[in-house]
Structure formats: structure tokens, C-alpha cells
Design an enzyme around this catalytic site. Structure first.
Site, PDB file in Angstrom:
ATOM      1  CB  ILE A 229      96.504 122.949 120.801  1.00  0.00           C
ATOM      2  CG1 ILE A 229      95.478 123.309 119.721  1.00  0.00           C
ATOM      3  CG2 ILE A 229      96.657 124.127 121.767  1.00  0.00           C
ATOM      4  CD1 ILE A 229      94.075 123.545 120.227  1.00  0.00           C
TER       5      ILE A 229
ATOM      6  CG  ASP B 282      99.977 112.146 121.904  1.00  0.00           C
ATOM      7  OD1 ASP B 282      99.770 113.330 121.584  1.00  0.00           O
ATOM      8  OD2 ASP B 282      99.356 111.180 121.397  1.00  0.00           O
TER       9      ASP B 282
ATOM     10  CG  PHE C  29      96.644 120.037 125.083  1.00  0.00           C
ATOM     11  CD1 PHE C  29      97.911 120.193 125.647  1.00  0.00           C
ATOM     12  CD2 PHE C  29      95.962 121.172 124.685  1.00  0.00           C
ATOM     13  CE1 PHE C  29      98.493 121.446 125.796  1.00  0.00           C
ATOM     14  CE2 PHE C  29      96.541 122.430 124.840  1.00  0.00           C
ATOM     15  CZ  PHE C  29      97.800 122.560 125.386  1.00  0.00           C
TER      16      PHE C  29
ATOM     17  CB  SER D 154      85.946 123.489 123.123  1.00  0.00           C
ATOM     18  OG  SER D 154      85.272 123.855 121.940  1.00  0.00           O
TER      19      SER D 154
ATOM     20  CE1 TYR E 225      84.554 119.578 120.839  1.00  0.00           C
ATOM     21  CE2 TYR E 225      86.044 117.903 121.695  1.00  0.00           C
ATOM     22  CZ  TYR E 225      85.763 119.219 121.382  1.00  0.00           C
ATOM     23  OH  TYR E 225      86.710 120.191 121.636  1.00  0.00           O
TER      24      TYR E 225
ATOM     25  CE  LYS F 176      87.602 119.145 124.947  1.00  0.00           C
ATOM     26  NZ  LYS F 176      88.894 118.851 125.598  1.00  0.00           N
TER      27      LYS F 176
ATOM     28  CG  PHE G 217      86.392 131.244 120.765  1.00  0.00           C
ATOM     29  CD1 PHE G 217      86.814 131.298 122.096  1.00  0.00           C
ATOM     30  CD2 PHE G 217      85.065 131.524 120.496  1.00  0.00           C
ATOM     31  CE1 PHE G 217      85.937 131.659 123.130  1.00  0.00           C
ATOM     32  CE2 PHE G 217      84.182 131.899 121.525  1.00  0.00           C
ATOM     33  CZ  PHE G 217      84.618 131.948 122.829  1.00  0.00           C
ATOM     34  CG  ASN G 218      86.571 127.966 115.343  1.00  0.00           C
ATOM     35  OD1 ASN G 218      85.893 128.333 116.309  1.00  0.00           O
ATOM     36  ND2 ASN G 218      86.108 127.123 114.427  1.00  0.00           N
TER      37      ASN G 218
ATOM     38  CG  ASN H 139      88.429 121.515 112.350  1.00  0.00           C
ATOM     39  OD1 ASN H 139      89.265 120.911 112.968  1.00  0.00           O
ATOM     40  ND2 ASN H 139      87.184 121.643 112.775  1.00  0.00           N
ATOM     41  CG  LEU H 140      86.949 127.281 106.812  1.00  0.00           C
ATOM     42  CD1 LEU H 140      86.064 126.824 105.649  1.00  0.00           C
ATOM     43  CD2 LEU H 140      86.506 128.666 107.306  1.00  0.00           C
TER      44      LEU H 140
ATOM     45  N   GLY I  15      74.227 120.604 112.965  1.00  0.00           N
ATOM     46  CA  GLY I  15      74.974 120.850 114.221  1.00  0.00           C
ATOM     47  C   GLY I  15      75.736 122.146 114.213  1.00  0.00           C
TER      48      GLY I  15
HETATM   49  C1  WQD Z   1      83.999 126.394 110.931  1.00  0.00           C
HETATM   50  C2  WQD Z   1      83.008 126.918 109.909  1.00  0.00           C
HETATM   51  C3  WQD Z   1      81.558 125.249 109.004  1.00  0.00           C
HETATM   52  C4  WQD Z   1      84.553 122.997 106.743  1.00  0.00           C
HETATM   53  C5  WQD Z   1      85.226 122.980 115.555  1.00  0.00           C
HETATM   54  C6  WQD Z   1      84.879 122.105 116.689  1.00  0.00           C
HETATM   55  C7  WQD Z   1      85.063 122.870 117.973  1.00  0.00           C
HETATM   56  C8  WQD Z   1      86.452 123.434 118.044  1.00  0.00           C
HETATM   57  C9  WQD Z   1      86.737 124.303 116.836  1.00  0.00           C
HETATM   58  C10 WQD Z   1      87.824 121.909 119.270  1.00  0.00           C
HETATM   59  C11 WQD Z   1      81.628 126.314 110.079  1.00  0.00           C
HETATM   60  C12 WQD Z   1      82.445 125.843 107.922  1.00  0.00           C
HETATM   61  C13 WQD Z   1      83.947 123.930 107.578  1.00  0.00           C
HETATM   62  C14 WQD Z   1      84.247 122.997 105.357  1.00  0.00           C
HETATM   63  C15 WQD Z   1      82.768 124.859 105.693  1.00  0.00           C
HETATM   64  N1  WQD Z   1      87.396 122.391 118.104  1.00  0.00           N
HETATM   65  N2  WQD Z   1      83.082 124.841 107.053  1.00  0.00           N
HETATM   66  N3  WQD Z   1      83.370 123.935 104.875  1.00  0.00           N
HETATM   67  O1  WQD Z   1      82.696 123.553 113.710  1.00  0.00           O
HETATM   68  O2  WQD Z   1      83.313 125.946 114.357  1.00  0.00           O
HETATM   69  O3  WQD Z   1      84.350 124.055 115.531  1.00  0.00           O
HETATM   70  O4  WQD Z   1      86.535 123.467 115.685  1.00  0.00           O
HETATM   71  O5  WQD Z   1      87.649 122.351 120.353  1.00  0.00           O
HETATM   72  O6  WQD Z   1      84.827 121.985 119.016  1.00  0.00           O
HETATM   73  O7  WQD Z   1      83.524 121.776 116.540  1.00  0.00           O
HETATM   74  O8  WQD Z   1      84.984 124.529 113.176  1.00  0.00           O
HETATM   75  O9  WQD Z   1      86.379 124.530 111.186  1.00  0.00           O
HETATM   76  O10 WQD Z   1      84.672 122.653 111.455  1.00  0.00           O
HETATM   77  O11 WQD Z   1      83.899 124.963 110.919  1.00  0.00           O
HETATM   78  O12 WQD Z   1      81.951 125.693 105.241  1.00  0.00           O
HETATM   79  O13 WQD Z   1      84.760 122.171 104.539  1.00  0.00           O
HETATM   80  O14 WQD Z   1      83.461 126.547 108.603  1.00  0.00           O
HETATM   81  O15 WQD Z   1      80.234 125.053 108.502  1.00  0.00           O
HETATM   82  O16 WQD Z   1      80.670 127.311 109.768  1.00  0.00           O
HETATM   83  P1  WQD Z   1      83.710 124.535 114.156  1.00  0.00           P
HETATM   84  P2  WQD Z   1      85.041 124.082 111.647  1.00  0.00           P
END
Ligand code: WQD
Length: 339
Positions: free
Chosen positions: A13, A32, A82, A126, A151, A155, A179-180, A200-201, A298
Site C-alpha cells: 500500500i 523502510d 504504514f 484496519s 496484530y 492496530k 478493509f481488504n 491472503n485470499l 480467527g
Molecule cells: C479473506 C477471506 C479467509 C486465504 C486480512 C488481515 C486484515 C487485513 C486484511 C491488514 C477469509 C479466506 C483466505 C485462502 C481462503 N490486513 N481465504 N483461502 O483475513 O479478511 O484480513 O487482510 O490490515 O488485518 O487479517 O483477509 O485475505 O486472509 O482472507 O478461503 O487461501 O478469504 O478464510 O474468509 P482477512 P484474507
């Protein structure tokens, strides 16, 4: 020309925000320590903007080294902070590393802001601070609950530290709750570079699609949502970046001190994991190889933003769709695969 210090400027970011700041007439310095990012981001920023950004390779928990930056750059008028560790799972394994890194760096930075009379301070927060909200979409006034990880706690504590500092000292502070953040700059020269297996997803999707990962799991499809998978508010990193420029301009224009204001940075749309995967498949033409696996400890079931405050106060608007997020993420993944 205002000089802005961006901490974590080589990060995902941070780098996108530096591009947006430069495009809006700001002079930028980065700090950094490259513990979680590569300074290749600076090459990407130069390619996009034509500007060479100076990066101080300093650990912000080193107070003396941090102060040197302010001594050498007396024209710093704003800070966008950041730099922090942000892996939820790692924070559970190493809580003290997270409290030391994320909180000591913030306190020392604020002490420098006060000492060197830096007025504008923008803090990277966050949606994690909301914990598992009872009512969604969440507004900035939604009560914060206990967060699911150290974490998230850093925040929440960070917001309190900034708010208390602004109460006592003449700072204009803004807390931006992301958000994400997903996707990559449309020029395809900067983007997300997860270290190790992506948590992350979206990077998990793109790495699976390109074959870096053999497969991926959807962490649970038995939640109480429209298709059983968790709901999140995915937002393009460039929309997040521009919100920082608007927040800075808002702070400069309003000349308010002893001030702390919170803004949600989300699209206001809740998208399930399975819907995100379908959007990726539609944009990329790739059939994703995934399995339904067990829930991830979590994880919260559903959260997305009420973003009216940022739209009305900052004049912010969402420029990138879910398809744009997936398209730019995919183009970026393909580009780093050939590097
Ligand atoms: C999103 C959804 C997972 C990976 C994180 C941080 C948060 C913020 C945003 C910094 C969830 C699902 C994920 C995978 C999956 N970051 N998933 N398979 O947990 O919402 O938030 O990023 O500020 O602080 O915690 O994001 O992308 O990890 O997960 O099914 O291989 O995707 O279960 O439902 P999250 P994420």
C-alpha cells in the site's frame, strides 16, 4: 511543495500511495527497513512517475536513527505511517515481536512529529479493529470489540496512542481503516509481493492459477452466509492509495490541530470467498483448482464497510470494480512470473 514522510514506503500500500502523492504534487521521502518488502518497489514508482524516491533503510524502533531523518529533512510537513508487521497468524506465534515493532515504532514516530512540529499524521489502521461486528455494514462509530489477534490489538492500541497524542499536542491526525486491499497498479509495475506462502485470499488465488501453488483451500463453506463462505469488503489498492492523498489534502485544507478523525476505506460491498473466486475465473478465463477445507481459526464470518463518511468528507469515490481488482492482480502475477 509539501514534503511527506511515508513509512513502509516499499510495501504494497505504501508504494501505491507514494505514486498517488507524487501525481498530486507532493514531494515524498520513504523510510523502510526492507524487512518485509523489496526496494524494487522504488524502481516501479520511478517508472510510473519519473521520480526517484529516497528511501531511508531505518528500523523505526531505533529512535536515534529515526530522529536523524527529521534532522536531515526539516521540511517534512506530514507523515503517513504504514510500516508495521501485519500477518495475523504470525502475530499469534510472536506477540511480543508485534507489540515491540508496531507500537514502539509508532510512539517514536509521534515523538518526532511533536518535536519537529510535523502537523499532519495519517495512521494505517484496519477493519480488524472491529473484531466480529454484530451489525454490518460497520460505520466509524461501530463499537470496537476484542480483536482476534495481537496484530489486530496493535492496530486498536495504535489508534488510541494516536488519538491521545492528538488530544495533547497540536497534531491533525487521521485513522484510515482499510478493509481488504487487493489488486495492483494498472501499469503492472508495482503490486503485492507476499513473502512465502500467501495468507491472503487474492494472492493465494493468483499463485494457484499460475501454478506457483498446486491448489488452494476455501476455509469453510458452512458459515451462515448466502453461499456458506465468509464475506469481506475487497477494495482496490489504488482506491486505498488515493484516499490517503485526499485525507492529507483534507487535513492541510482544514488546518485543524488537536484533531483525530476516523474513516472506513471499503467499497461498501460484501463479497463471499466463492464469489471472489468466480469473479477471478470470469476475468482470467482460468478454472481455479481449489478444495473446500476446514474453517480458519480467527476468521470472522462477515464484515464490510459503510464508507459514507470518507465519500462525503474526503470527496472519495470508488474507481475500481471487483473485476478490475482480479484483472490487475492476475496481470501482476503473470508479470512477476516472467521476471
Ligand atoms: C479473506 C477471506 C479467509 C486465504 C486480512 C488481515 C486484515 C487485513 C486484511 C491488514 C477469509 C479466506 C483466505 C485462502 C481462503 N490486513 N481465504 N483461502 O483475513 O479478511 O484480513 O487482510 O490490515 O488485518 O487479517 O483477509 O485475505 O486472509 O482472507 O478461503 O487461501 O478469504 O478464510 O474468509 P482477512 P484474507
Amino acid at each position: 511543495m509539501q514534503t511527506i514522510l511515508v513509512t513502509g514506503g516499499c510495501g504494497f500500500i505504501g508504494a501505491h500511495t507514494i505514486v498517488d502523492l507524487i501525481e498530486n504534487g507532493f514531494n515524498v521521502i520513504s523510510v523502510d527497513n526492507l524487512s518485509r518488502a523489496s526496494d524494487n518497489s522504488l524502481l516501479g514508482i520511478e517508472k510510473i512517475t519519473g521520480k526517484k524516491i529516497k528511501n531511508y533503510r531505518v528500523n523505526l524502533t531505533d529512535k536515534e536513527a529515526t530522529e536523524l531523518i527529521f534532522k536531515e529533512n526539516p521540511d517534512i510537513t506530514g507523515i503517513i505511517h504504514f510500516a508495521a508487521f501485519k500477518a495475523v497468524g504470525e502475530s499469534v506465534e510472536k506477540p511480543l515481536d508485534y507489540y515491540e515493532n508496531n507500537l514502539f515504532s509508532l510512539v517514536y514516530l509521534l515523538q518526532m512529529a511533536v518535536k519537529y512540529k510535523v502537523v499532519h499524521f495519517i495512521f494505517s489502521s484496519s477493519c480488524t479493529v472491529y473484531g466480529n461486528p454484530e451489525i454490518i455494514p460497520v460505520t466509524e462509530d461501530t463499537p470496537l470489540q476484542t480483536t482476534a489477534s495481537p496484530y489486530g490489538a496493535t492496530k486498536q492500541m495504535g489508534e488510541t496512542i494516536v488519538r491521545d497524542t492528538a488530544f495533547t499536542y497540536p497534531l491533525s491526525t487521521i485513522l484510515l481503516r482499510y478493509f481488504n486491499p487487493v489488486g495492483a497498479h494498472p501499469s503492472n509495475t508495482i503490486g503485492e509481493l507476499p513473502i512465502g506462502r500467501p495468507q491472503n485470499l487474492v494472492p493465494a488465488i493468483t499463485q494457484t492459477a499460475i501454478g506457483k501453488l498446486p491448489t488452494m483451500q476455501v476455509y469453510g463453506d458452512d458459515y451462515d452466509t448466502r453461499d456458506g463462505s465468509c464475506i469481506r469488503d475487497y477494495i482496490h489498492v489504488c482506491d486505498i492509495a488515493h484516499a490517503h492523498t485526499l485525507a492529507l489534502q483534507y487535513s492541510i485544507k482544514n488546518k485543524i490541530t488537536n484533531h483525530c478523525e476516523v474513516f472506513n476505506l471499503g467499497t461498501g460491498n460484501g463479497i463471499t470467498v466463492l464469489e471472489a473466486i468466480k469473479a477471478f475465473e470470469k476475468v482470467s478465463g482460468v478454472k481455479l483448482n481449489y478444495q473446500i477445507g476446514p474453517r480458519r481459526p480467527g476468521d470472522i464470518v462477515s464484515i464490510y464497510a459503510n464508507n459514507n463518511h470518507a465519500i462525503q468528507q474526503l470527496g472519495w469515490s470508488i474507481q475500481y470494480s471487483l473485476e478490475d481488482m482480479m484483472r490487475t492482480a492476475w496481470e501482476w502475477e503473470k508479470s512477476i512470473a516472467i521476471k
